[in-house]
Design a protein around this motif. Structure first.
Motif, short mmCIF file in Angstrom:
data_model
loop_
_atom_site.label_atom_id
_atom_site.label_comp_id
_atom_site.label_asym_id
_atom_site.label_seq_id
_atom_site.Cartn_x
_atom_site.Cartn_y
_atom_site.Cartn_z
N THR A 9 0.82 -1.21 0.00
CA THR A 9 0.00 0.00 0.00
C THR A 9 0.85 1.26 0.00
O THR A 9 0.32 2.35 -0.07
N LYS A 10 2.13 1.08 0.08
CA LYS A 10 3.04 2.23 0.10
C LYS A 10 3.98 2.11 -1.09
O LYS A 10 5.18 1.98 -0.94
N ARG A 11 3.43 2.17 -2.29
CA ARG A 11 4.23 1.97 -3.50
C ARG A 11 5.41 2.93 -3.60
O ARG A 11 6.47 2.55 -4.08
N LYS A 12 5.26 4.14 -3.14
CA LYS A 12 6.37 5.09 -3.22
C LYS A 12 7.56 4.59 -2.42
O LYS A 12 8.69 4.64 -2.89
N THR A 13 7.30 4.11 -1.23
CA THR A 13 8.38 3.60 -0.39
C THR A 13 9.03 2.39 -1.05
O THR A 13 10.25 2.28 -1.12
N ALA A 14 8.19 1.48 -1.54
CA ALA A 14 8.73 0.29 -2.20
C ALA A 14 9.53 0.69 -3.43
O ALA A 14 10.61 0.13 -3.69
N GLY A 15 9.02 1.66 -4.18
CA GLY A 15 9.73 2.12 -5.37
C GLY A 15 11.09 2.70 -5.03
O GLY A 15 12.08 2.44 -5.72
N ARG A 16 11.15 3.49 -3.98
CA ARG A 16 12.43 4.08 -3.56
C ARG A 16 13.41 2.99 -3.13
O ARG A 16 14.60 3.04 -3.42
N PHE A 17 12.90 2.00 -2.41
CA PHE A 17 13.76 0.91 -1.95
C PHE A 17 14.27 0.11 -3.14
O PHE A 17 15.44 -0.27 -3.20
N GLU A 18 13.40 -0.15 -4.12
CA GLU A 18 13.84 -0.88 -5.30
C GLU A 18 14.87 -0.07 -6.09
O GLU A 18 15.82 -0.62 -6.62
N GLN A 19 14.68 1.25 -6.15
CA GLN A 19 15.66 2.10 -6.83
C GLN A 19 17.01 2.01 -6.12
O GLN A 19 18.04 1.91 -6.76
N PHE A 20 16.99 2.00 -4.81
CA PHE A 20 18.21 1.83 -4.03
C PHE A 20 18.88 0.50 -4.38
O PHE A 20 20.09 0.43 -4.58
N LEU A 21 18.09 -0.55 -4.46
CA LEU A 21 18.61 -1.87 -4.80
C LEU A 21 19.30 -1.84 -6.16
O LEU A 21 20.39 -2.36 -6.34
N ILE A 22 18.67 -1.21 -7.14
CA ILE A 22 19.23 -1.11 -8.48
C ILE A 22 20.54 -0.33 -8.44
O ILE A 22 21.53 -0.71 -9.06
N GLU A 23 20.54 0.76 -7.69
CA GLU A 23 21.74 1.61 -7.63
C GLU A 23 22.93 0.89 -7.02
O GLU A 23 24.07 1.19 -7.37
N ILE A 24 22.70 -0.04 -6.10
CA ILE A 24 23.84 -0.76 -5.52
C ILE A 24 24.19 -2.01 -6.32
O ILE A 24 25.03 -2.79 -5.91
N GLY A 25 23.52 -2.19 -7.44
CA GLY A 25 23.89 -3.29 -8.32
C GLY A 25 23.05 -4.53 -8.19
O GLY A 25 23.42 -5.58 -8.72
N GLY A 26 21.93 -4.47 -7.51
CA GLY A 26 21.04 -5.63 -7.38
C GLY A 26 20.12 -5.73 -8.57
O GLY A 26 20.18 -4.96 -9.52
N SER A 27 19.23 -6.68 -8.53
CA SER A 27 18.30 -6.88 -9.64
C SER A 27 16.97 -6.21 -9.34
O SER A 27 16.60 -6.02 -8.19
N LYS A 28 16.22 -5.87 -10.38
CA LYS A 28 14.91 -5.25 -10.22
C LYS A 28 13.88 -6.35 -10.00
O LYS A 28 13.90 -7.37 -10.65
N LEU A 29 12.97 -6.11 -9.08
CA LEU A 29 11.92 -7.06 -8.76
C LEU A 29 10.59 -6.47 -9.17
O LEU A 29 10.36 -5.27 -9.02
N ALA A 30 9.69 -7.28 -9.68
CA ALA A 30 8.37 -6.80 -10.08
C ALA A 30 7.56 -6.40 -8.86
O ALA A 30 7.53 -7.12 -7.87
N VAL A 31 6.89 -5.25 -8.94
CA VAL A 31 6.06 -4.78 -7.82
C VAL A 31 4.64 -5.21 -8.04
O VAL A 31 4.12 -5.24 -9.09
#
Length: 106
Positions: free
Chosen positions: A84-106
């Motif tokens: 229910t907090k897509r913005k928070t999840a989106g920011r966390f996923e962006q952080f994951l991408i920036e550190i070199g992790g993989s993108k996960l479907a929301v």
């Protein structure tokens, strides 16, 4: 892996568990000790009997051999809580991408 004691059969750890809950209100905690001391038993009891207003998750991170794998495992576990907090999840996923992790479907 050894046979685990069920949470309702844990004896003598209530004071320790109360202290852990108190610490977690304002700080993080590294829970380490030698093998067979009861770390997992305490954590499983906390999982079975969470404090009101908390979301408790247990992750076996033994195979998380990098910060990226740790972050990916953590995100997979908490993502349903953030639905229910897509913005928070989106920011966390962006952080994951920036550190070199993989993108996960929301």
């Amino acid at each position: 892996m050894a046979v685990q004691i069920s949470p309702q059969n844990v004896v003598g750890r209530d004071r320790l568990i109360d202290q852990i809950w108190q610490k977690l209100q304002s700080k993080s905690l590294r829970f380490t000790a030698e093998r067979r001391i009861g770390k997992t038993t305490v954590l499983k009891k906390m999982l079975a009997e969470p404090r009101p207003g908390t979301a408790v998750r247990f992750l076996d991170l033994e195979k998380a051999d990098s910060p990226q794998r740790f972050t990916e495992a953590l995100l997979q576990e908490v993502k349903p809580l953030l639905s229910t907090k897509r913005k928070t999840a989106g920011r966390f996923e962006q952080f994951l991408i920036e550190i070199g992790g993989s993108k996960l479907a929301v």
